[in-house]
Design a protein around this motif. Structure first.
Motif, PDB file in Angstrom:
ATOM      1  N   CYS B  41      38.680  49.949  38.284  1.00 30.53           N
ATOM      2  CA  CYS B  41      38.077  48.659  38.662  1.00 30.53           C
ATOM      3  C   CYS B  41      39.083  47.526  38.468  1.00 30.53           C
ATOM      4  O   CYS B  41      39.174  46.630  39.307  1.00 30.53           O
ATOM      5  N   LEU B  42      39.830  47.581  37.363  1.00 35.09           N
ATOM      6  CA  LEU B  42      40.821  46.530  37.110  1.00 35.09           C
ATOM      7  C   LEU B  42      41.845  46.455  38.238  1.00 35.09           C
ATOM      8  O   LEU B  42      42.298  45.379  38.622  1.00 35.09           O
ATOM      9  N   ILE B  43      42.207  47.628  38.768  1.00 35.39           N
ATOM     10  CA  ILE B  43      43.199  47.649  39.851  1.00 35.39           C
ATOM     11  C   ILE B  43      42.508  47.550  41.211  1.00 35.39           C
ATOM     12  O   ILE B  43      42.900  46.778  42.084  1.00 35.39           O
ATOM     13  N   GLY B  44      41.446  48.339  41.387  1.00 36.98           N
ATOM     14  CA  GLY B  44      40.845  48.513  42.712  1.00 36.98           C
ATOM     15  C   GLY B  44      40.042  47.320  43.214  1.00 36.98           C
ATOM     16  O   GLY B  44      40.040  47.048  44.418  1.00 36.98           O
ATOM     17  N   LEU B  45      39.367  46.600  42.307  1.00 33.01           N
ATOM     18  CA  LEU B  45      38.545  45.475  42.780  1.00 33.01           C
ATOM     19  C   LEU B  45      39.426  44.356  43.350  1.00 33.01           C
ATOM     20  O   LEU B  45      39.201  43.924  44.493  1.00 33.01           O
ATOM     21  N   PRO B  46      40.443  43.874  42.612  1.00 36.66           N
ATOM     22  CA  PRO B  46      41.298  42.857  43.231  1.00 36.66           C
ATOM     23  C   PRO B  46      42.079  43.389  44.432  1.00 36.66           C
ATOM     24  O   PRO B  46      42.274  42.672  45.411  1.00 36.66           O
ATOM     25  N   LEU B  47      42.493  44.658  44.359  1.00 35.85           N
ATOM     26  CA  LEU B  47      43.260  45.230  45.480  1.00 35.85           C
ATOM     27  C   LEU B  47      42.389  45.287  46.744  1.00 35.85           C
ATOM     28  O   LEU B  47      42.820  44.903  47.835  1.00 35.85           O
ATOM     29  N   GLY B  48      41.169  45.767  46.585  1.00 36.46           N
ATOM     30  CA  GLY B  48      40.248  45.829  47.726  1.00 36.46           C
ATOM     31  C   GLY B  48      39.952  44.438  48.253  1.00 36.46           C
ATOM     32  O   GLY B  48      39.904  44.218  49.475  1.00 36.46           O
ATOM     33  N   ALA B  49      39.788  43.481  47.338  1.00 41.42           N
ATOM     34  CA  ALA B  49      39.502  42.103  47.757  1.00 41.42           C
ATOM     35  C   ALA B  49      40.685  41.514  48.514  1.00 41.42           C
ATOM     36  O   ALA B  49      40.511  40.851  49.539  1.00 41.42           O
ATOM     37  N   LEU B  50      41.895  41.777  48.027  1.00 41.97           N
ATOM     38  CA  LEU B  50      43.083  41.258  48.718  1.00 41.97           C
ATOM     39  C   LEU B  50      43.215  41.876  50.103  1.00 41.97           C
ATOM     40  O   LEU B  50      43.565  41.191  51.071  1.00 41.97           O
ATOM     41  N   LEU B  51      42.927  43.169  50.210  1.00 42.52           N
ATOM     42  CA  LEU B  51      42.969  43.820  51.528  1.00 42.52           C
ATOM     43  C   LEU B  51      41.944  43.185  52.467  1.00 42.52           C
ATOM     44  O   LEU B  51      42.148  43.088  53.673  1.00 42.52           O
ATOM     45  N   ALA B  52      40.821  42.762  51.890  1.00 44.82           N
ATOM     46  CA  ALA B  52      39.765  42.146  52.705  1.00 44.82           C
ATOM     47  C   ALA B  52      40.136  40.733  53.135  1.00 44.82           C
ATOM     48  O   ALA B  52      39.772  40.288  54.220  1.00 44.82           O
ATOM     49  N   MET B  53      40.866  40.018  52.271  1.00 46.90           N
ATOM     50  CA  MET B  53      41.104  38.587  52.505  1.00 46.90           C
ATOM     51  C   MET B  53      42.386  38.302  53.278  1.00 46.90           C
ATOM     52  O   MET B  53      42.536  37.207  53.803  1.00 46.90           O
ATOM     53  N   THR B  54      43.301  39.231  53.295  1.00 47.87           N
ATOM     54  CA  THR B  54      44.613  38.922  53.860  1.00 47.87           C
ATOM     55  C   THR B  54      44.879  39.740  55.124  1.00 47.87           C
ATOM     56  O   THR B  54      44.261  40.791  55.350  1.00 47.87           O
ATOM     57  N   GLY B 140      43.114  28.041  46.479  1.00 46.54           N
ATOM     58  CA  GLY B 140      44.156  29.003  46.805  1.00 46.54           C
ATOM     59  C   GLY B 140      43.584  30.409  46.781  1.00 46.54           C
ATOM     60  O   GLY B 140      42.389  30.604  46.516  1.00 46.54           O
ATOM     61  N   ILE B 141      44.453  31.381  46.998  1.00 47.73           N
ATOM     62  CA  ILE B 141      43.954  32.760  47.101  1.00 47.73           C
ATOM     63  C   ILE B 141      43.346  33.232  45.783  1.00 47.73           C
ATOM     64  O   ILE B 141      42.353  33.982  45.774  1.00 47.73           O
ATOM     65  N   GLY B 142      43.865  32.745  44.651  1.00 55.56           N
ATOM     66  CA  GLY B 142      43.316  33.140  43.351  1.00 55.56           C
ATOM     67  C   GLY B 142      41.893  32.644  43.169  1.00 55.56           C
ATOM     68  O   GLY B 142      41.007  33.385  42.732  1.00 55.56           O
ATOM     69  N   LEU B 145      39.595  34.507  45.501  1.00 61.51           N
ATOM     70  CA  LEU B 145      39.414  35.881  45.011  1.00 61.51           C
ATOM     71  C   LEU B 145      38.372  35.924  43.898  1.00 61.51           C
ATOM     72  O   LEU B 145      37.448  36.749  43.910  1.00 61.51           O
ATOM     73  N   ARG B 146      38.487  34.991  42.943  1.00 60.29           N
ATOM     74  CA  ARG B 146      37.538  34.960  41.817  1.00 60.29           C
ATOM     75  C   ARG B 146      36.117  34.697  42.318  1.00 60.29           C
ATOM     76  O   ARG B 146      35.158  35.343  41.871  1.00 60.29           O
ATOM     77  N   THR B 147      35.987  33.758  43.249  1.00 66.75           N
ATOM     78  CA  THR B 147      34.652  33.439  43.778  1.00 66.75           C
ATOM     79  C   THR B 147      34.040  34.654  44.474  1.00 66.75           C
ATOM     80  O   THR B 147      32.867  34.988  44.265  1.00 66.75           O
TER      81      THR B 147
END
Lengths: 247, 235
Positions: B41-54, B140-142, B145-147
């Motif tokens: 989750c620590l790796i996959g949640l932000p990674l999945g979110a970044l793939l979704a947003m970028t 910004g992207i951070g 991402l948090r939201t």
């Protein structure tokens, strides 16, 4: 066209142009926006109204030309309210807090702004309610509360009453009037000519991506200078282009 | 049939008496799988979110690759990690083979693509709704991402639970890299496999019942959590 706004302008549009993949949506628009009062942007569908608003909000980058914010001081601040409000999955006050979080306010000031925005938009009694459970009118008032809590130089409204009943529309218009009276410049995109007449001090009339009239609202509605504006206000449809008859 | 019933009775007694061996195996299973899910989750949640947003060149290739990894056979993962951490492997110096850490690594490799793919889907849908508004705030992207991670939390909990389901039920990879060593790396699935092969059905059935109960409890908790969140958020 650079309108000689006789009030202190907040910003200037210079040759603002936006071209999408297949079409020029906004074509060489130049104007000065006054620092206070409501400016209504009107025109038919596809005239470029929302494109202009999105350029002002920084959601689009102009293909050519520029928006000169230097008159507003170093810290340009806009807040945008969309036709369909985007409501975060959290409580009403948490929605407002989220909107002002990027401003880096201290806790006392943030709490004060939340209270003030809730009071202005008559949402005090719904402070802790789940925001997505509000009615359409309440959600749009929340969107306005979030925007006003940011204390923007320019409040950008994209058809905020398009899907609201007359009562909710009147509530939104009262808030907009109050914001404009409190020295916030308001830019309002609307299809509702009566609403523009009720609220606007200035009118920008767009046609096919071009700004063809920019004048005081009273003068514009009393006697539009262009045939396109006269036809639009009279509800006359533009002639169908050759070859489009069958479409 | 008689033998199975006797085993079932014995299994019941092992559970009720809170047998030490059973508790140890269950505790290690939960420790390994929960850690693997937490890391994923620590790796996959932000990674999945970044793939979704970028949007970037090669993004679709990454998405297809990640989706393909969701179907990785556990024994292949086990073998690959075995080769990497065995004494002659590139990471052999760390002495990880036949340790719970090796089992956590194996389960993380299996769970990470699931968490990433489900997070990407959840966040992509949410981002389509939120993007203009969040950009209009100047985030910004951070900040965006948090939201998105916070507002997508009900969907992301489901992603974590799906990952937990994969981890706790997995046997092929952990038996290769863990070795099923008693009191060291024996977890529920490897113990069930071993005890069944020895004909010791009672312990196997006791662990099987507990495994099923954990799975049911996890799903019930998820369901309750989602229901509560939906009531509060109307999401």
């Amino acid at each position: 066209m650079l309108d000689p706004a006789d009030e202190a302008p907040l910003l200037e549009l210079r040759g603002l142009t936006y071209t999408a993949t297949t079409a020029t949506l906004l074509d060489d628009v130049s104007a000065a926006l006054p620092a206070t009062g409501v400016t209504a942007i009107i025109g038919a569908n596809g005239a470029g109204k929302t494109t202009l608003l999105r350029l002002l909000a920084g959601l689009l980058t102009p293909t050519a030309g520029e928006i000169d914010w230097s008159l507003a001081g170093s810290a340009r601040r806009t807040a945008m309210v969309f036709q369909r409000p985007v409501i975060l999955r959290r409580s009403v006050d948490a929605n407002i807090r989220h909107a002002i979080a990027p401003l880096g306010l201290n806790e006392a000031e943030a709490a004060r702004r939340v209270d003030e925005a809730l009071a202005v938009c008559r949402l005090d009694h719904l402070r802790t309610a789940p925001a997505r459970r509000l009615s359409g009118g309440e959600q749009q008032r929340l969107a306005l509360a979030r925007a006003l809590a940011r204390k923007p130089d320019v409040l950008l409204l994209d058809e905020p009453c398009a899907s609201l009943d007359p009562q909710s529309t009147a509530a939104i218009e009262a808030i907009v009037r109050q914001a404009a009276a409190a020295s916030t410049a308001v830019v309002l995109v609307t299809h509702d000519i009566a609403q523009a007449q009720r609220l606007a001090a200035w009118v920008m009339f767009l046609d096919a991506g071009r700004l063809i009239e920019h004048s005081r609202a009273g003068a514009f509605f009393a006697g539009p200078q262009t045939a396109e504006a006269r036809d639009y206000l009279a509800g006359r449809l533009p002639p169908i282009a050759p070859g489009d008859e069958g479409s | 049939m008689q033998e199975a019933l006797e085993a079932l009775g014995l299994a019941g007694r092992l559970i009720v008496s809170m047998d030490g061996d059973v508790l140890e195996i269950v505790a290690l299973s939960l420790q390994v799988s929960l850690t693997a899910v937490a890391v994923s989750c620590l790796i996959g949640l932000p990674l999945g979110a970044l793939l979704a947003m970028t949007r970037f060149r090669g993004r679709n290739v990454l998405i297809v690759l990640n989706n393909a990894l969701m179907g990785l056979p556990p024994v292949v993962v086990g073998l690959a990690i075995y080769l990497a951490i065995s004494r002659a492997g590139p990471f052999g110096v760390f002495g990880l083979l036949y340790t719970p850490t090796a089992m956590i690594i194996a389960q993380t490799v299996l769970v990470l693509p699931i968490v990433t793919a489900l997070a990407r889907q959840t966040i992509e849908d949410l981002n389509a709704e939120y993007d203009d508004y969040l950009r209009s705030l100047g985030l910004g992207i951070g900040g965006r991402l948090r939201t998105l991670l916070w507002d997508g939390r009900t969907g992301l909990i489901t992603a974590a639970i799906a990952g937990m389901g994969r981890a706790i039920a997995e046997v092929g990879a952990v038996i290769i890299v863990g070795g099923n060593i008693d009191h060291v790396t024996r977890v529920m699935t490897t113990a069930i496999a071993l005890e069944t092969s020895k004909g010791e059905l009672a312990l196997a059935m006791a662990l099987g019942i507990i495994l099923m109960a954990i799975s049911l409890a996890l799903n019930a908790a998820t369901h309750a959590l989602r229901g509560d969140a939906m009531r509060r958020m109307y999401a």
